[in-house]
Design a protein around this motif. Structure first.
Motif, PDB file in Angstrom:
ATOM      1  N   ILE A 245       0.848  -1.194   0.000  1.00 56.14           N
ATOM      2  CA  ILE A 245       0.000   0.000   0.000  1.00 56.14           C
ATOM      3  C   ILE A 245       0.884   1.244   0.000  1.00 56.14           C
ATOM      4  O   ILE A 245       1.657   1.462   0.941  1.00 56.14           O
ATOM      5  CB  ILE A 245      -0.944   0.011   1.215  1.00 56.14           C
ATOM      6  CG1 ILE A 245      -1.741  -1.305   1.287  1.00 56.14           C
ATOM      7  CG2 ILE A 245      -1.876   1.214   1.142  1.00 56.14           C
ATOM      8  CD1 ILE A 245      -2.604  -1.588   0.085  1.00 56.14           C
ATOM      9  N   GLN A 256      -4.521   4.612   4.142  1.00 54.53           N
ATOM     10  CA  GLN A 256      -4.880   4.614   2.716  1.00 54.53           C
ATOM     11  C   GLN A 256      -6.063   3.668   2.531  1.00 54.53           C
ATOM     12  O   GLN A 256      -5.962   2.591   1.943  1.00 54.53           O
ATOM     13  CB  GLN A 256      -3.678   4.194   1.861  1.00 54.53           C
ATOM     14  CG  GLN A 256      -2.509   5.150   1.904  1.00 54.53           C
ATOM     15  CD  GLN A 256      -2.823   6.476   1.225  1.00 54.53           C
ATOM     16  OE1 GLN A 256      -3.748   6.577   0.412  1.00 54.53           O
ATOM     17  NE2 GLN A 256      -2.044   7.512   1.542  1.00 54.53           N
ATOM     18  N   GLN A 259      -7.101   2.371  -1.101  1.00 51.79           N
ATOM     19  CA  GLN A 259      -6.177   1.357  -1.623  1.00 51.79           C
ATOM     20  C   GLN A 259      -6.364   0.028  -0.911  1.00 51.79           C
ATOM     21  O   GLN A 259      -6.441  -1.040  -1.530  1.00 51.79           O
ATOM     22  CB  GLN A 259      -4.723   1.804  -1.424  1.00 51.79           C
ATOM     23  CG  GLN A 259      -4.155   2.743  -2.434  1.00 51.79           C
ATOM     24  CD  GLN A 259      -2.648   2.890  -2.207  1.00 51.79           C
ATOM     25  OE1 GLN A 259      -1.880   1.936  -2.370  1.00 51.79           O
ATOM     26  NE2 GLN A 259      -2.227   4.078  -1.821  1.00 51.79           N
ATOM     27  N   GLU A 262      -9.702  -1.675  -1.731  1.00 51.26           N
ATOM     28  CA  GLU A 262      -9.715  -2.219  -3.080  1.00 51.26           C
ATOM     29  C   GLU A 262      -9.033  -3.582  -3.128  1.00 51.26           C
ATOM     30  O   GLU A 262      -9.539  -4.535  -3.734  1.00 51.26           O
ATOM     31  CB  GLU A 262      -9.025  -1.247  -4.039  1.00 51.26           C
ATOM     32  CG  GLU A 262      -9.021  -1.711  -5.485  1.00 51.26           C
ATOM     33  CD  GLU A 262      -8.327  -0.732  -6.421  1.00 51.26           C
ATOM     34  OE1 GLU A 262      -8.203  -1.052  -7.616  1.00 51.26           O
ATOM     35  OE2 GLU A 262      -7.889   0.343  -5.959  1.00 51.26           O
TER      36      GLU A 262
END
Length: 272
Positions: A245, A256, A259, A262
């Protein structure tokens, strides 16, 4: 809404989030937080998962809203046993286990003890190896300092090691949440688990026996368990997936979120 159960003599507080529509074939996800945090660290994943997956998110004994045990030390395998009894109480047999940092170490302990109950592993910013001599001594010293100096001083002195410089400068809401978690952690609870972490065994020998879908995630700038540590896990767990990440430190799920989520959703959709 949080719930409380007596688990192995301790009042354990947890969230049990059940979607209205879910597949019976999809195992619940057990989220295990790191040190010195609490279950709120996973709130960044709840919104994207709660409509599809059952989420079981406890505060470990000694942390968050859970009871602090009257003990001098809590071993990681004891925390894994807590997770097993909580699942028993909830009539849950099989789970996907997700853990970050210490939570990842507990996830590996859980797999070692109950491999038949684990349908998948998500190991974030963690390590399978025991402390070396220097690390052992450092953890014992930290255990004492937490009680002697308190969590506010620990937080002020150490918070910048937990997240990346980018997050410190650009993610004030994450810094605030992290500060609150760390400062509000019970010093004794954290101290006795630090002693237990100093004593943890090397679980590297278990890695090549892991035969369930496994995702390994690490922050690009993690100081405690760097990318090389994640690569070590990836190399030793057959068919595991590795995700790095960007612009994140030790807590990429908070730093994050997009990120991290996902990567998490891709893994879950492909494997389950």
């Amino acid at each position: 809404m949080s719930q409380t159960r007596k688990i192995r003599g301790i009042n354990l507080v947890y969230d049990d989030l059940k979607p209205e529509l879910s597949s019976a074939s999809t195992p619940p996800i057990l989220f295990i937080h790191g040190q010195p945090f609490n279950r709120s660290m996973w709130k960044y994943q709840v919104d994207v998962l709660k409509d599809t997956y059952r989420l079981i998110i406890p505060d470990l004994r000694g942390y968050g809203e859970s009871e602090v045990p009257n003990a001098d030390m809590v071993l990681l395998d004891e925390l894994a046993l807590d997770m097993a009894e909580l699942l028993d109480e909830l009539d849950v047999e099989d789970v996907i286990v997700a853990g970050l940092s210490m939570g990842g170490q507990i996830a590996l302990e859980f797999y070692k003890l109950f491999p038949e109950r684990v349908k998948g592993l998500i190991l974030a910013d963690t390590d399978s190896r025991a402390e070396d001599e220097e690390g052992y001594t450092r953890r014992l010293m930290l255990s004492k300092k937490l009680v002697d100096d308190g969590m506010k001083k620990f937080t002020a002195d150490r918070i910048h090691h937990f997240i990346s410089a980018y997050s410190m400068e650009n993610k004030p809401e994450v810094v605030q949440h992290l500060t609150e978690m760390m400062e509000n952690t019970n010093a004794k609870g954290s101290s006795i688990v630090q002693r237990g972490r100093a004593e943890r065994k090397d679980l590297t020998y278990c890695l090549d026996s892991i035969d369930v879908p496994t995702l390994i995630v690490v922050g690009e700038h993690d100081e405690f368990t760097p990318v090389s540590t994640a690569e070590f896990l990836h190399e030793n767990i057959l068919d595991s997936a590795l995700a790095i990440i960007e612009k994140a430190g030790h807590i990429p799920n908070m730093e994050q979120t997009d990120q991290f989520n996902e990567v998490l959703l891709k893994f879950l959709k492909e494997e389950f």
